[in-house]
Motif scaffolding. Structure first.
Motif, PDB file in Angstrom:
ATOM      1  N   ARG A 183      -1.704   1.691  18.061  1.00 25.68           N
ATOM      2  CA  ARG A 183      -2.760   1.208  17.166  1.00 25.68           C
ATOM      3  C   ARG A 183      -3.743   0.300  17.917  1.00 25.68           C
ATOM      4  O   ARG A 183      -4.957   0.412  17.750  1.00 25.68           O
ATOM      5  N   ASP A 187      -6.022   7.671  11.826  1.00 23.21           N
ATOM      6  CA  ASP A 187      -4.731   7.357  11.210  1.00 23.21           C
ATOM      7  C   ASP A 187      -3.582   7.709  12.142  1.00 23.21           C
ATOM      8  O   ASP A 187      -3.713   8.583  13.015  1.00 23.21           O
ATOM      9  N   LYS A 213       1.873   4.621   1.068  1.00 20.65           N
ATOM     10  CA  LYS A 213       1.599   5.535   2.170  1.00 20.65           C
ATOM     11  C   LYS A 213       2.166   6.913   1.838  1.00 20.65           C
ATOM     12  O   LYS A 213       3.295   7.015   1.358  1.00 20.65           O
ATOM     13  N   PRO A 228       1.949  -0.308  11.839  1.00 20.26           N
ATOM     14  CA  PRO A 228       0.714   0.307  11.322  1.00 20.26           C
ATOM     15  C   PRO A 228       0.775   1.832  11.214  1.00 20.26           C
ATOM     16  O   PRO A 228       0.010   2.566  11.848  1.00 20.26           O
ATOM     17  N   GLY A 275      -6.618  11.888  12.636  1.00 23.66           N
ATOM     18  CA  GLY A 275      -5.369  11.190  12.899  1.00 23.66           C
ATOM     19  C   GLY A 275      -4.631  11.773  14.079  1.00 23.66           C
ATOM     20  O   GLY A 275      -4.995  12.828  14.623  1.00 23.66           O
ATOM     21  N   ASP A 332       0.307   5.166   8.872  1.00 25.87           N
ATOM     22  CA  ASP A 332      -0.499   5.566   7.714  1.00 25.87           C
ATOM     23  C   ASP A 332       0.156   6.666   6.893  1.00 25.87           C
ATOM     24  O   ASP A 332      -0.160   6.825   5.706  1.00 25.87           O
ATOM     25  N   LYS A 380       0.850  -1.186   0.000  1.00 30.75           N
ATOM     26  CA  LYS A 380       0.000   0.000   0.000  1.00 30.75           C
ATOM     27  C   LYS A 380       0.888   1.238   0.000  1.00 30.75           C
ATOM     28  O   LYS A 380       1.816   1.336   0.793  1.00 30.75           O
TER      29      LYS A 380
END
Length: 369
Positions: free
Chosen positions: A286, A298, A146, A319, A248, A321, A144
């Motif tokens: 997280r 986030d 980021k 984790p 976030g 983001d 993914k």
């Protein structure tokens, strides 16, 4: 590299002379090495009919940036630029060691004094673009992509922000800390709160966040949560206050500090370095957010991040983001060289250098300064 190529094809082609705010003294030779100025004078007096081709290259794999700026520089300050012939690659092109990225042909006295300035433009812009590209690539290690926030405003002289921001954009970062960084490619800077703001609320992150939300109600709220060196406690306080309105939290713990979470959980110590923003802290943050139903919040991290550190985080599946990155992106580690390689149409270069034609080069059309 397709992302950058598509971005260039879809949003910009060539920047124009109007993009850049050049110091007029460039044309007076103020920024040129004196030996270039002396050579210009000798060529004018002794060899007025010379015609040279100068080519520019560097010695590594890189993401090229600075060609538009270099072309604009020549078109602005060279004598009779309409009589010069230029061929160039584009900003955003991937380049190989010793690949020719730019050639300029014409009488030396028209443009030769700009050689060192062009080298510097290409070196700085390509270094930043390549650094950012490598960090962006590291941040998609887990499949993914980021986002990378370019936070280089405090790591160099402010006059460099527009060019560095453009180079960061070419490298793949579209989130940047100041308006100046986005000037050349058409957006504005982004950000929420610094430690100074929380200090004025005496360390009360919730009160600072309330003030932010009331003042900027349309903005996404990203709370800075390391001021008290207790990121999980303060993150949960803000999340409980704002619920779905909290977008976030940003963790920017100093690398000289150990977060209070570990001081409360001594049994975790001894198997890893607990200082600063570390993987174990982010895993714990997280989990704490998720356990209370704040899966939508986030986690943004910043503070000493670089390609290697991001790769390490991603390899562990931490984790995160979004990454905020600053000083590591501004390291100038690529140097360009300009060489005269043709004289009056025939090969003529110093030993160890030669004319390297490149079929990828495109002819530059002169549109006036």
């Amino acid at each position: 590299m397709k992302e950058i190529e598509q971005k260039l094809n879809g949003k910009i082609s060539r920047l124009t002379n109007k993009t850049f705010k050049f110091d007029e003294r460039v044309g007076e030779g103020w920024f040129s090495a004196v030996y270039f100025l002396k050579t210009k004078e000798i060529a004018e007096k002794k060899l007025p009919n010379n015609h040279v081709t100068m080519q520019f290259f560097q010695k590594g794999d890189a993401v090229l940036c600075g060609t538009d700026e270099a072309i604009a520089l020549v078109h602005t300050f060279a004598e009779k630029p309409e009589e010069l012939e230029m061929h160039s690659l584009k900003d955003g092109d991937r380049i190989k060691p010793f690949e020719t990225v730019l050639t300029i042909s014409g009488p030396y006295q028209y443009f030769g004094f700009l050689e060192g300035i062009i080298d510097g433009v290409l070196s700085r812009r390509t270094s930043v673009a390549t650094n950012v590209y490598n960090v962006v690539k590291a941040a998609r290690f887990s499949g993914k992509q980021k986002p990378i926030i370019f936070m280089g405003d405090r790591d160099d002289h402010f006059t460099q922000q527009a060019g560095d921001g453009y180079a960061a954009f070419i490298g793949g970062s579209t989130a940047q800390a100041t308006h100046a960084m986005s000037e050349w490619w058409g957006k504005k800077g982004m950000g929420t709160m610094p430690h100074a703001m929380i200090q004025m609320f005496r360390g009360d992150v919730v009160a600072a966040s309330v003030a932010y939300k009331e003042t900027f109600p349309e903005d996404d709220l990203v709370a800075l949560v390391d001021y008290n060196n207790d990121v999980i406690t303060d993150s949960l306080k803000v999340a409980r206050k704002f619920g779905n309105e909290l977008s976030g939290v940003r963790v920017d713990t100093s690398r000289t500090l150990v977060d209070k979470y570990f001081l409360r959980n001594h049994h975790l110590m001894g198997t890893f370095d607990p200082r600063g923003v570390n993987p174990e802290l982010i895993f714990a943050l997280r989990k704490a957010l998720d356990d209370e139903g704040f899966q939508h919040v986030d986690i943004v991290v910043s503070g000493g991040f670089c390609e290697e550190r991001i790769s390490h985080f991603e390899s562990l599946g931490v984790p995160v983001d979004m990454y905020g990155v600053g000083s590591s992106l501004l390291k100038i580690n690529i140097g360009f060289t300009g060489d005269n390689v043709l004289l009056n149409g025939t090969p003529s270069a110093k030993e160890g250098r030669r004319y390297r034609p490149n079929s990828r080069l495109e002819k530059v059309v002169y549109h006036g300064s």
